[in-house]
Enzyme design. Structure first.
Site, PDB file in Angstrom:
ATOM      1  N   GLU A 267       0.788  -1.171   0.134  1.00 54.61           N
ATOM      2  CA  GLU A 267      -0.066  -0.104  -0.042  1.00 54.61           C
ATOM      3  C   GLU A 267       0.687   1.483   0.098  1.00 54.61           C
ATOM      4  O   GLU A 267       0.692   2.045   0.960  1.00 54.61           O
ATOM      5  CB  GLU A 267      -1.157   0.015   1.036  1.00 54.61           C
ATOM      6  CG  GLU A 267      -1.842  -1.141   1.165  1.00 54.61           C
ATOM      7  CD  GLU A 267      -3.061  -1.042   2.270  1.00 54.61           C
ATOM      8  OE1 GLU A 267      -2.797  -0.420   3.138  1.00 54.61           O
ATOM      9  OE2 GLU A 267      -3.651  -2.142   2.501  1.00 54.61           O
ATOM     10  N   GLU A 485      -5.839  -8.293  -0.170  1.00 53.59           N
ATOM     11  CA  GLU A 485      -6.340  -8.097   1.262  1.00 53.59           C
ATOM     12  C   GLU A 485      -7.848  -7.615   1.282  1.00 53.59           C
ATOM     13  O   GLU A 485      -8.255  -6.943   0.741  1.00 53.59           O
ATOM     14  CB  GLU A 485      -5.485  -6.920   2.180  1.00 53.59           C
ATOM     15  CG  GLU A 485      -4.221  -7.374   2.849  1.00 53.59           C
ATOM     16  CD  GLU A 485      -3.585  -6.252   3.607  1.00 53.59           C
ATOM     17  OE1 GLU A 485      -4.375  -5.420   3.975  1.00 53.59           O
ATOM     18  OE2 GLU A 485      -2.521  -6.225   3.571  1.00 53.59           O
TER      19      GLU A 485
END
Length: 599
Positions: A267, A485
């Site tokens: 991320e 995720e």
């Protein structure tokens, strides 16, 4: 070799590649080290390693003694009683699970009830080293910026907890891996702790840290679990903020044979919502003129993250000749417009550009979206043509950490006025996001107060996956997309005081079923090439600024005894793969009853 990158930024961003080239060895460290031990970097002639052990000197020294050894002795008393690797005990052949009095959540999308995933579909659970390992100062590990924050930045963590112990997986990994095998989980997505391997970020390699991961990979393989590895998940060594490529090469060269998939970064959007808020100029130095952080720091962080990723990717594919898929994990969510107005449609586009597009260079021409350039001007660094060429194509598939959805609207004063004023509170995105629908009703059930950004919106993931591959990044269609995720934090779970209350996590179980069905529908009905799914998280962990009180685990962790217990959501997850997956060899003993079919 890929071209070097001129490093302009330090900060907690680990960023970039080629401040590495500043030293004679090419990796930013000198030669005053011990003889070369077993961990080796074949491409690094200046490699060195040593053993870091705070207990190797006298531990019990008379007071007054204010040495490092005495401080280490005090920390030994603070950390968990478990401080050596625990041998696994047999897992139950049948786990306690929900019964018929309240069965698991039924299917959301009836059209895919009989759909099957291919045998090469990758699925499992996920974690991150800082969030689960504990052993914060053990066996030579150096502190990371996220070891620093809970201890030094007052009230930075909502519950004032730390990751010093967390789930203590550093010592309990053999039992954890045995449980994954017993539950029938195919793959485990985890991260390596950079400061555990290289305590100062550069310089000598920590032999004990390497030995730990050596054993971890072997044990994972012995349990038949595929390893999906992220090289960096925000735990930058506190001593170093800009030397990443050398660390990445070390890990890849040593463990590539064990790994199914590589992620360079988790991320990088964290450059926007975590990194620029670090306490620069107070608790941390103000590196290379970034002042107190903010917008300038955010986009410098993103810039050098992209360059570091691209350099590692190009080295891995073209020099090391690696064959495993490599990408990085993006944090982004499905965005819908608050109205049918052109302004709100533009707001949606800007949210996508400032989230996905910011790091979309591998799927476009290697550069930033025009909306970022026109809004940010000189705040957005520029790439050379050689750097654009290096970034372009530097991902083998798209990875999405897609947890929720949002509604976007133009700011009250309009997008143009906001974009022209860097002091505007909505600058630079110049779009307002919300968690209510246009009629004022919430977009879905809320999560824990420690995760105010998260609402259960399973209907959003299906159109989002189609949007990415068909509209936003068409090149992804042939490469594939992994939902790397997704997960949910049940409201107020940390306030429950009995195991019975904790284990029936109905809202998380509902979230799991809804998301899984919609992801499968995107694949089976909409033709999206989804190639993998990973649920967050393997068990309860340290949830960054929310601390230990916000629970995302499919397993409960007793923070006193460190016992783990699978929750209802774990069985919801496993039963879904038993129904839709091809590989069901180890899931026969976990089946729990499913609720009535929805019509």
């Amino acid at each position: 070799m890929a071209p070097s990158v001129t490093v302009k930024l330090g900060g907690a961003t680990l960023l970039a590649a080629s401040a590495l080239a500043a030293s004679p060895s090419g990796y930013g460290y000198g030669g005053n080290s011990t003889a070369a031990p077993s961990p080796t970097i074949t491409s690094d002639a200046g490699y060195s390693a040593t053993t870091f052990n705070t207990a190797s000197a006298s531990t019990y020294l008379p007071l007054p003694d204010f040495s490092n050894e005495q401080l280490a002795f005090l920390w030994d008393q603070v950390y968990a009683a478990i401080n050596t690797t625990v041998s696994p005990t047999p897992e139950p052949s049948v786990f306690p699970k929900p019964g018929y009095l309240h069965p698991l959540v039924p299917a959301y999308v009836s059209e895919v009830e009989n759909a099957k995933l291919p045998s090469d579909f990758l699925w499992g659970v996920a974690s991150a080293a800082l969030q689960v390992e504990g052993a914060a100062a053990a066996e030579g590990k150096g502190p990371s910026v996220w070891d620093f924050i809970p201890h030094r930045w007052v009230n930075a963590i909502a519950d004032n907890s730390t990751a010093d112990v967390a789930a203590n997986s550093y010592y309990l990994y053999k039992q954890d891996n045995a449980r994954l095998k017993a539950l029938g989980i195919q793959s485990y997505s985890f991260t390596i702790s950079w400061p555990r391997v290289i305590p100062f970020g550069k310089g000598p390699v920590n032999e004990e840290g390497i030995a730990h991961y050596d054993d971890f990979f072997v044990n994972l393989q012995e349990n038949g679990i595929k390893g999906v590895v992220t090289l960096f998940h925000w735990d930058t060594p506190l001593a170093l903020f800009n030397n990443y490529v050398r660390y990445a090469k070390l890990i890849i060269e040593r463990y590539d044979k064990y790994v199914t998939v590589w992620y360079t970064f988790n991320e990088p959007q964290y450059c926007n919502w975590r990194f620029p808020n670090y306490p620069y100029g107070t608790l941390l130095p103000s590196y290379n003129g970034i002042g107190a952080g903010g917008t300038k720091a955010a986009f410098l962080c993103g810039h050098y993250t992209l360059l570091a990723h691209a350099e590692v990717y190009n080295w891995y594919k073209n020099v090391y000749k690696g064959t495993k898929p490599m990408s990085f994990k993006n944090s982004a969510n499905w965005i819908i417009a608050n109205s049918t107005s052109a302004a709100d449609a533009e707001a949606v586009s800007r949210v996508n550009d400032f989230n996905m597009g910011w790091f979309g260079g591998p799927w476009t021409d290697g550069d930033y979206p025009a909306s970022l350039r026109s809004t940010l001007g000189d705040l957005l660094p520029t790439f050379t043509q050689a750097q654009k060429d290096m970034i372009k194509g530097s991902a083998d598939f798209y990875a999405l950490d897609g947890y929720t959805a949002n509604v976007a609207a133009a700011p009250p004063n309009g997008i143009a006025a906001c974009a022209a004023n860097s002091s505007d509170p909505n600058y630079p995105q110049c779009a307002v996001t919300a968690t209510v629908q246009p009629d004022g009703f919430p977009i879905g059930p809320n999560s824990d107060p420690g995760a105010t950004w998260l609402w259960s919106t399973p209907g959003g993931i299906r159109p989002y996956l189609s949007f990415i591959v068909n509209t936003y990044f068409p090149k992804v269609a042939s490469k594939g997309i992994v939902v790397s995720e997704f997960g949910f934090s049940d409201p107020y779970e940390s306030s429950f005081n009995t195991l019975g209350q904790i284990l029936w996590d109905l809202r998380r179980a509902d979230y799991m079923q809804g998301y899984l069905d919609n992801i499968l529908a995107a694949r089976a009905l909409d033709g999206v090439n989804v190639t993998g799914i990973f649920a967050w998280a393997i068990y309860d962990n340290f949830e960054w600024n929310s601390g230990l009180s916000t629970k995302f685990g499919l397993q409960y962790v007793n923070l006193t005894s460190q016992e783990r217990h699978p929750k209802a959501s774990m069985f919801q997850f496993l039963n879904w793969f038993k129904l839709h997956g091809e590989d069901t060899t180890a899931t026969a003993n976990i089946t729990a009853p499913i609720g009535h079919k929805r019509m």
